[in-house]
Write a protein that holds these residues in place. Structure first.
Motif, PDB file in Angstrom:
ATOM      1  N   LYS A   1      76.441 -22.811 -44.917  1.00  0.00           N
ATOM      2  CA  LYS A   1      76.994 -23.127 -46.233  1.00  0.00           C
ATOM      3  C   LYS A   1      77.893 -21.992 -46.717  1.00  0.00           C
ATOM      4  O   LYS A   1      77.757 -20.841 -46.294  1.00  0.00           O
ATOM      5  CB  LYS A   1      75.863 -23.334 -47.248  1.00  0.00           C
ATOM      6  N   LYS A   2      78.767 -22.335 -47.634  1.00  0.00           N
ATOM      7  CA  LYS A   2      79.622 -21.328 -48.257  1.00  0.00           C
ATOM      8  C   LYS A   2      78.813 -20.559 -49.303  1.00  0.00           C
ATOM      9  O   LYS A   2      78.042 -21.146 -50.057  1.00  0.00           O
ATOM     10  CB  LYS A   2      80.826 -22.010 -48.923  1.00  0.00           C
ATOM     11  N   ILE A   3      78.969 -19.243 -49.325  1.00  0.00           N
ATOM     12  CA  ILE A   3      78.282 -18.398 -50.300  1.00  0.00           C
ATOM     13  C   ILE A   3      79.302 -17.878 -51.293  1.00  0.00           C
ATOM     14  O   ILE A   3      80.353 -17.361 -50.895  1.00  0.00           O
ATOM     15  CB  ILE A   3      77.583 -17.194 -49.635  1.00  0.00           C
ATOM     16  N   SER A   4      79.008 -17.983 -52.575  1.00  0.00           N
ATOM     17  CA  SER A   4      79.926 -17.418 -53.561  1.00  0.00           C
ATOM     18  C   SER A   4      79.957 -15.899 -53.403  1.00  0.00           C
ATOM     19  O   SER A   4      78.937 -15.278 -53.083  1.00  0.00           O
ATOM     20  CB  SER A   4      79.503 -17.797 -54.982  1.00  0.00           C
ATOM     21  N   LYS A   5      81.117 -15.321 -53.588  1.00  0.00           N
ATOM     22  CA  LYS A   5      81.289 -13.872 -53.426  1.00  0.00           C
ATOM     23  C   LYS A   5      80.352 -13.114 -54.353  1.00  0.00           C
ATOM     24  O   LYS A   5      79.728 -12.110 -53.957  1.00  0.00           O
ATOM     25  CB  LYS A   5      82.749 -13.490 -53.723  1.00  0.00           C
ATOM     26  N   LYS A   6      80.212 -13.602 -55.564  1.00  0.00           N
ATOM     27  CA  LYS A   6      79.361 -12.939 -56.560  1.00  0.00           C
ATOM     28  C   LYS A   6      77.907 -12.905 -56.109  1.00  0.00           C
ATOM     29  O   LYS A   6      77.240 -11.873 -56.170  1.00  0.00           O
ATOM     30  CB  LYS A   6      79.489 -13.669 -57.902  1.00  0.00           C
ATOM     31  N   LEU A   7      77.403 -14.038 -55.635  1.00  0.00           N
ATOM     32  CA  LEU A   7      76.012 -14.128 -55.175  1.00  0.00           C
ATOM     33  C   LEU A   7      75.779 -13.207 -53.989  1.00  0.00           C
ATOM     34  O   LEU A   7      74.773 -12.490 -53.930  1.00  0.00           O
ATOM     35  CB  LEU A   7      75.674 -15.575 -54.804  1.00  0.00           C
ATOM     36  N   PHE A   8      76.729 -13.201 -53.042  1.00  0.00           N
ATOM     37  CA  PHE A   8      76.561 -12.369 -51.852  1.00  0.00           C
ATOM     38  C   PHE A   8      76.547 -10.887 -52.220  1.00  0.00           C
ATOM     39  O   PHE A   8      75.714 -10.123 -51.721  1.00  0.00           O
ATOM     40  CB  PHE A   8      77.668 -12.644 -50.834  1.00  0.00           C
ATOM     41  N   LEU A   9      77.455 -10.467 -53.085  1.00  0.00           N
ATOM     42  CA  LEU A   9      77.525  -9.049 -53.464  1.00  0.00           C
ATOM     43  C   LEU A   9      76.265  -8.604 -54.202  1.00  0.00           C
ATOM     44  O   LEU A   9      75.784  -7.481 -54.019  1.00  0.00           O
ATOM     45  CB  LEU A   9      78.765  -8.792 -54.318  1.00  0.00           C
ATOM     46  N   GLN A  10      75.710  -9.485 -55.036  1.00  0.00           N
ATOM     47  CA  GLN A  10      74.465  -9.157 -55.744  1.00  0.00           C
ATOM     48  C   GLN A  10      73.324  -8.977 -54.750  1.00  0.00           C
ATOM     49  O   GLN A  10      72.547  -8.020 -54.838  1.00  0.00           O
ATOM     50  CB  GLN A  10      74.135 -10.256 -56.749  1.00  0.00           C
TER      51      GLN A  10
END
Length: 305
Positions: A18-27
């Motif tokens: 699945k695609k991960i939002s950049k914000k979620l991944f960085l957190q």
């Protein structure tokens, strides 16, 4: 030397297809990095973690081993759990991801986690509201589509009942629009929009007592009918600290199964305190601890075993 498997769902392959939002991944990456640094300070402990191959790897560190995940991670996660001494599952509580990760521990390894019964309550905003209300802890009225009283406020916030963070928190001033939204999004709850200063607390229970590590100020803005979370800031002092600590102790005392790290979100508005969320997991504000306090939070987390 003992081995700990830090299984961080977002960075570790949980979203492999699945695609991960950049914000979620960085957190999630921030949480993982901070934990690796802190646990690596503990003698005779090897750290193992997994990593979604689509992203740039973290720097290599002594006594830390990384396994790349290129397909469904379950087989690899199970294999690592079996070989490890300690299992540390970390995941958003959304869609029962955290509970599903905890249930992988079929090998009965030592586990750094709150119990499933506590997670089931704290991962639902409506159940959390009912728990806080039952135990006389100040909170905001929370409604679902079936049970609502929209006369008590002019502006409302609609949130996913099992949501983590503010990514899908929508603001409504028109009741008709709100009802239409709720009819289309059955898993959402509504709360009156109360603007104040948002805070969080990081808490660890040790020997049946709560140890409040620190408080954070949450940066939340209101943009285009949405609430937007922009991070946290470590703070040394907080208004009404005695009363807040008393309520946190009350939460711990009455919610069975809080036996590992957890977070509490609350807001102060017009000198009134409203407790909103109990986060049954490591949160993004964890990195504030090692940066600002002369303690190793990882060592304290291990002491919860």
């Amino acid at each position: 030397m003992k081995t700990i498997f830090i299984c961080e769902y977002v960075t570790g392959g949980g979203y492999i297809n699945k695609k991960i939002s950049k914000k979620l991944f960085l957190q999630a990456k921030s949480i993982l990095k901070s934990l690796i640094i802190d646990f690596n300070k503990i003698p005779d402990l090897k750290i193992v973690y997994t990593w979604d191959y689509r992203f740039k790897k973290l720097k290599k560190i002594k006594n830390v081993e990384c396994f790349e995940i290129k397909r469904s991670p379950l087989k690899k996660w199970n294999s690592i759990i079996k070989k490890s001494d300690i299992f540390f599952p970390i995941a958003p509580e959304t869609e029962n991801k955290l509970i599903e990760l905890i249930r992988l521990n079929k090998f009965k390894k030592k586990m750094l986690s709150n119990e499933i019964n506590a997670i089931k309550i704290s991962s639902s905003k409506y159940k959390t509201y009912k728990f806080l209300q039952k135990n006389s802890i100040p909170t905001l009225k929370t409604f679902n589509l079936k049970k609502n009283d929209l006369k008590i406020a002019k502006n409302w916030v609609a949130k996913p009942d099992d949501g983590a963070g503010c990514e899908e928190n929508y603001i409504f001033s028109n009741k008709k629009n709100l009802f239409n939204f709720l009819n289309l999004h059955k898993n959402f709850v509504v709360q009156p929009l109360v603007k104040g200063v948002s805070y969080s607390a990081n808490v660890i229970p040790i020997k049946n007592k709560v140890f409040i590590l620190n408080f954070n100020k949450q940066k939340i803005s209101y943009e285009k009918k949405k609430m937007v979370f922009k991070g946290t800031k470590f703070i040394k002092r907080i208004p009404f600290e005695t009363k807040i600590k008393e309520n946190i102790r009350n939460i711990y005392k009455n919610l069975a199964g809080l036996n590992s790290f957890f977070g509490i979100d609350f807001i102060i508005s017009n000198k009134k305190i409203f407790f909103l969320d109990i986060n049954p997991r490591i949160t993004t504000s964890y990195e504030n601890i090692s940066k600002n306090l002369k303690i190793n939070a990882a060592k304290k987390i291990l002491n919860t075993l």
